[in-house]
Enzyme design. Structure first.
Site, mmCIF file in Angstrom:
data_model
loop_
_atom_site.group_PDB
_atom_site.id
_atom_site.type_symbol
_atom_site.label_atom_id
_atom_site.label_comp_id
_atom_site.label_asym_id
_atom_site.label_seq_id
_atom_site.Cartn_x
_atom_site.Cartn_y
_atom_site.Cartn_z
ATOM 1 N N SER A 147 9.015 2.725 -5.094
ATOM 2 C CA SER A 147 8.170 3.739 -4.457
ATOM 3 C C SER A 147 8.963 5.044 -4.408
ATOM 4 C CB SER A 147 7.867 3.281 -3.029
ATOM 5 O OG SER A 147 7.269 4.310 -2.273
ATOM 6 N N TYR A 160 10.928 0.163 5.405
ATOM 7 C CA TYR A 160 10.293 0.215 4.069
ATOM 8 C C TYR A 160 11.251 0.920 3.098
ATOM 9 C CZ TYR A 160 6.607 0.957 0.551
ATOM 10 O OH TYR A 160 5.849 0.955 -0.615
HETATM 11 N N1 LIG Z 1 -0.265 2.397 -2.601
HETATM 12 C C1 LIG Z 1 0.767 3.210 -2.590
HETATM 13 O O1 LIG Z 1 0.659 4.385 -2.182
HETATM 14 C C2 LIG Z 1 2.115 2.741 -3.105
HETATM 15 C C3 LIG Z 1 3.102 3.708 -3.283
HETATM 16 C C4 LIG Z 1 4.358 3.290 -3.721
HETATM 17 C C5 LIG Z 1 4.601 1.967 -3.966
HETATM 18 N N2 LIG Z 1 3.615 1.042 -3.783
HETATM 19 C C6 LIG Z 1 3.956 -0.368 -4.028
HETATM 20 O O2 LIG Z 1 3.030 -0.914 -4.929
HETATM 21 C C7 LIG Z 1 2.956 -2.316 -4.741
HETATM 22 C C8 LIG Z 1 1.500 -2.744 -4.718
HETATM 23 O O3 LIG Z 1 0.872 -2.169 -3.601
HETATM 24 P P1 LIG Z 1 -0.635 -1.639 -3.608
HETATM 25 O O4 LIG Z 1 -0.578 -0.199 -3.253
HETATM 26 O O5 LIG Z 1 -1.340 -2.058 -4.821
HETATM 27 O O6 LIG Z 1 -1.182 -2.378 -2.292
HETATM 28 P P2 LIG Z 1 -2.193 -3.578 -2.052
HETATM 29 O O7 LIG Z 1 -3.533 -3.271 -2.650
HETATM 30 O O8 LIG Z 1 -2.116 -3.853 -0.592
HETATM 31 O O9 LIG Z 1 -1.567 -4.773 -2.883
HETATM 32 C C9 LIG Z 1 -0.501 -5.544 -2.416
HETATM 33 C C10 LIG Z 1 -0.519 -6.870 -3.149
HETATM 34 O O10 LIG Z 1 0.612 -7.636 -2.733
HETATM 35 C C11 LIG Z 1 0.173 -8.959 -2.491
HETATM 36 N N3 LIG Z 1 1.031 -9.633 -1.527
HETATM 37 C C12 LIG Z 1 1.358 -9.240 -0.283
HETATM 38 N N4 LIG Z 1 2.118 -10.171 0.308
HETATM 39 C C13 LIG Z 1 2.263 -11.185 -0.596
HETATM 40 C C14 LIG Z 1 2.922 -12.436 -0.569
HETATM 41 N N5 LIG Z 1 3.614 -12.850 0.504
HETATM 42 N N6 LIG Z 1 2.846 -13.226 -1.670
HETATM 43 C C15 LIG Z 1 2.139 -12.837 -2.753
HETATM 44 N N7 LIG Z 1 1.500 -11.649 -2.839
HETATM 45 C C16 LIG Z 1 1.557 -10.847 -1.755
HETATM 46 C C17 LIG Z 1 -1.257 -8.808 -1.981
HETATM 47 O O11 LIG Z 1 -1.999 -9.997 -2.242
HETATM 48 P P3 LIG Z 1 -2.428 -11.088 -1.144
HETATM 49 O O12 LIG Z 1 -2.634 -10.386 0.144
HETATM 50 O O13 LIG Z 1 -3.684 -11.675 -1.733
HETATM 51 O O14 LIG Z 1 -1.310 -12.075 -1.133
HETATM 52 C C18 LIG Z 1 -1.764 -7.687 -2.884
HETATM 53 O O15 LIG Z 1 -2.235 -8.211 -4.087
HETATM 54 C C19 LIG Z 1 3.747 -2.623 -3.467
HETATM 55 O O16 LIG Z 1 5.024 -3.124 -3.795
HETATM 56 C C20 LIG Z 1 3.873 -1.261 -2.811
HETATM 57 O O17 LIG Z 1 5.009 -1.176 -1.994
HETATM 58 C C21 LIG Z 1 2.368 1.402 -3.377
#
Ligand SMILES: NC(=O)c1ccc[n+]([C@@H]2O[C@H](COP(=O)([O-])OP(=O)(O)OC[C@H]3O[C@@H](n4cnc5c(N)ncnc54)[C@H](OP(=O)(O)O)[C@@H]3O)[C@@H](O)[C@H]2O)c1
Length: 252
Positions: A147, A160
């Protein structure tokens, strides 16, 4: 032909039930890869598998549990035959001041963002090394999702920040260890992406996040899927080590 660049390869995407992981799985499948979809919400990954077709495999797993992370990798290899690409994407972002923070939130972030990523990396590495040696492309990829928070620490994001800085340090060290054997380890650092990620925060924290980003136009999950697709489709001698992708209007 561009569309078939990943034909014959197998990718495992963690956190494939929503957001960046879902978009990435779709994109890698479009490029010809078979994809293992790993997350806890079975209904969501089964629905996605249905949309992708018979080259998709839904695997319900909590990656923060060592045995389940290992089993997800082994099931991918036993049912899809190999593993060329691991996208370590599953993550949680629970923000707020350090003082009086619920420790359970810190524990969840450490368990998923750090331990979960390490368990998947450890279990996948022998298969990635094997794919780089005898796979169709003679190269394999581990893409770790960090991130902007893995580059810049901010007030209110301490733990985080800790997890994502850790992902960056681990990725760089592993890159040096396995690059000579044609496993590329890449780091992707998104800025604000419109996903479910912030919805797991306490209401007052969600309010602070909304204020921070105001009404800037956010990235969409497919924007990050495109970045990942770019990384894993480079020729064997090209490694994109790190990609920082912000919305154009995002300042910090
Ligand atoms: N959105 C942003 O602004 C942003 C910015 C920078 C980085 N990121 C990073 O991008 C990545 C994806 O995030 P996103 O934005 O796409 O958010 P999201 O829609 O909330 O997706 C998160 C995913 O992680 C899975 N997850 C959470 N806990 C888990 C566990 N214990 N075991 C297996 N799967 C798990 C969730 O699936 P289940 O709940 O079904 O398990 C979901 O599919 C993360 O690492 C986040 O830190 C996001």
């Amino acid at each position: 032909m561009v569309l078939a660049m990943l034909e014959g390869t197998v990718a495992l995407v963690t956190g494939a039930s929503s957001g960046i992981g879902e978009a990435t799985a779709l994109r890698l499948a479009e490029l010809g890869a078979s994809v293992a979809l790993v997350a806890r919400r079975r209904d969501r990954i089964e629905d996605l598998a249905g949309r992708i077709g018979d080259r998709a495999l839904a695997i319900e797993a909590d990656v923060s549990l060592k045995v389940q992370a290992q089993r997800a990798v082994e099931q991918t290899v036993s049912e899809l035959g190999r593993l060329d690409t691991l996208v370590n994407n599953a993550g949680v972002m629970l923000l707020g001041p350090v003082q009086d923070a619920p420790l359970e939130e810190w524990e969840r972030m450490l368990a998923v963002n750090v331990a979960g990523l390490l368990y998947c990396a450890h279990a996948a590495l022998p298969h990635l090394l094997g794919a780089a040696q005898d796979g169709p492309r003679q190269v394999a990829d581990m893409v770790n999702i960090s991130s902007v928070a893995g580059r810049v620490a901010r007030l209110g994001s301490g733990v985080y920040n800790l997890t994502k800085h850790g992902v960056g340090a681990f990725s760089e060290s592993l890159r040096q260890e396995v690059g000579g054997r044609h496993v590329r380890v890449s780091l992707v650092e998104p800025g604000a992406v419109e996903t479910e990620l912030r919805s797991h925060n306490r209401p007052e924290v969600q309010e602070q996040i909304a204020q921070r980003f105001g009404d800037i136009e956010h990235l969409q999950a497919p924007d990050i899927a495109d970045a990942i697709a770019y990384i894993v489709t480079r020729p064997r001698h090209v490694a994109v080590n790190e990609l920082l992708v912000r919305p154009t209007e995002q300042q910090g």
